[in-house]
Design a protein around this motif. Sequence first.
Motif, PDB file in Angstrom:
ATOM      1  N   LEU A 146       0.849  -1.185   0.000  1.00 38.66           N
ATOM      2  CA  LEU A 146       0.000   0.000   0.000  1.00 38.66           C
ATOM      3  C   LEU A 146       0.885   1.236   0.000  1.00 38.66           C
ATOM      4  N   GLY A 147       0.324   2.358  -0.276  1.00 35.96           N
ATOM      5  CA  GLY A 147       1.096   3.586  -0.236  1.00 35.96           C
ATOM      6  C   GLY A 147       1.341   4.040   1.191  1.00 35.96           C
ATOM      7  N   THR A 148       2.167   5.054   1.310  1.00 34.71           N
ATOM      8  CA  THR A 148       2.408   5.657   2.626  1.00 34.71           C
ATOM      9  C   THR A 148       2.004   7.122   2.608  1.00 34.71           C
ATOM     10  N   ASP A 149       1.076   7.452   1.722  1.00 32.10           N
ATOM     11  CA  ASP A 149       0.537   8.810   1.700  1.00 32.10           C
ATOM     12  C   ASP A 149      -0.354   8.999   2.927  1.00 32.10           C
ATOM     13  N   PRO A 150      -0.591  10.236   3.319  1.00 31.35           N
ATOM     14  CA  PRO A 150      -1.355  10.497   4.554  1.00 31.35           C
ATOM     15  C   PRO A 150      -2.727   9.828   4.597  1.00 31.35           C
TER      16      PRO A 150
ATOM     17  N   THR B 245      -6.228   5.690   6.935  1.00 32.38           N
ATOM     18  CA  THR B 245      -7.200   4.608   6.746  1.00 32.38           C
ATOM     19  C   THR B 245      -6.698   3.303   7.343  1.00 32.38           C
ATOM     20  N   GLN B 246      -5.456   2.955   7.052  1.00 29.67           N
ATOM     21  CA  GLN B 246      -4.902   1.706   7.567  1.00 29.67           C
ATOM     22  C   GLN B 246      -4.776   1.732   9.087  1.00 29.67           C
ATOM     23  N   PHE B 247      -4.434   2.885   9.631  1.00 28.41           N
ATOM     24  CA  PHE B 247      -4.368   2.996  11.085  1.00 28.41           C
ATOM     25  C   PHE B 247      -5.729   2.686  11.696  1.00 28.41           C
ATOM     26  N   ARG B 248      -6.747   3.303  11.158  1.00 27.43           N
ATOM     27  CA  ARG B 248      -8.105   3.116  11.685  1.00 27.43           C
ATOM     28  C   ARG B 248      -8.525   1.641  11.587  1.00 27.43           C
ATOM     29  N   LEU B 249      -8.232   1.022  10.451  1.00 31.89           N
ATOM     30  CA  LEU B 249      -8.582  -0.387  10.271  1.00 31.89           C
ATOM     31  C   LEU B 249      -7.821  -1.280  11.239  1.00 31.89           C
ATOM     32  N   HIS B 250      -6.520  -1.036  11.379  1.00 29.44           N
ATOM     33  CA  HIS B 250      -5.722  -1.847  12.314  1.00 29.44           C
ATOM     34  C   HIS B 250      -6.174  -1.625  13.753  1.00 29.44           C
ATOM     35  N   LEU B 251      -6.421  -0.392  14.119  1.00 31.44           N
ATOM     36  CA  LEU B 251      -6.839  -0.089  15.491  1.00 31.44           C
ATOM     37  C   LEU B 251      -8.122  -0.824  15.847  1.00 31.44           C
ATOM     38  N   HIS B 252      -9.120  -0.705  15.004  1.00 34.72           N
ATOM     39  CA  HIS B 252     -10.407  -1.326  15.310  1.00 34.72           C
ATOM     40  C   HIS B 252     -10.339  -2.850  15.234  1.00 34.72           C
TER      41      HIS B 252
END
Length: 130
Positions: A87-91, A96-103
Amino acid sequence: MDSPIERIRLSQTARDHLIKLKRYTKIENWNILCRWGFCRSLAEPSIPSPVPIPADSNVEMSWSVFGGNMADILLIALKQRCHQDGLGTDPETLATQFRLHLHRGIGYLAGDSNLKKIEHLMAMVEQDNP
């Protein structure tokens, strides 16, 4: 290090899971339990499903509160994971990935029938790092 994630607002489901985890572990701070959940998800080899997650609870914190003195390390871990997953590392991707991983991670912790006290969290770490 500046984070592309400024504020974190959890879903009502995640909030309910955190309340359960607080009761079991006696860890009083949302942010600490959220860190455990985030790291739990990062340890999972699969990519989180791209499902919509509502921000419908009253639990909200800044990135600096979430990460504490580990904020830079957690951001680097997120970037590495996004890169590893192709995946990209754009903001926007990072947020999005943070939110998915967190939940996902909070759900994994709350759904673990063996997690009944703080010692069980520590046992997870010891099990992964003999």
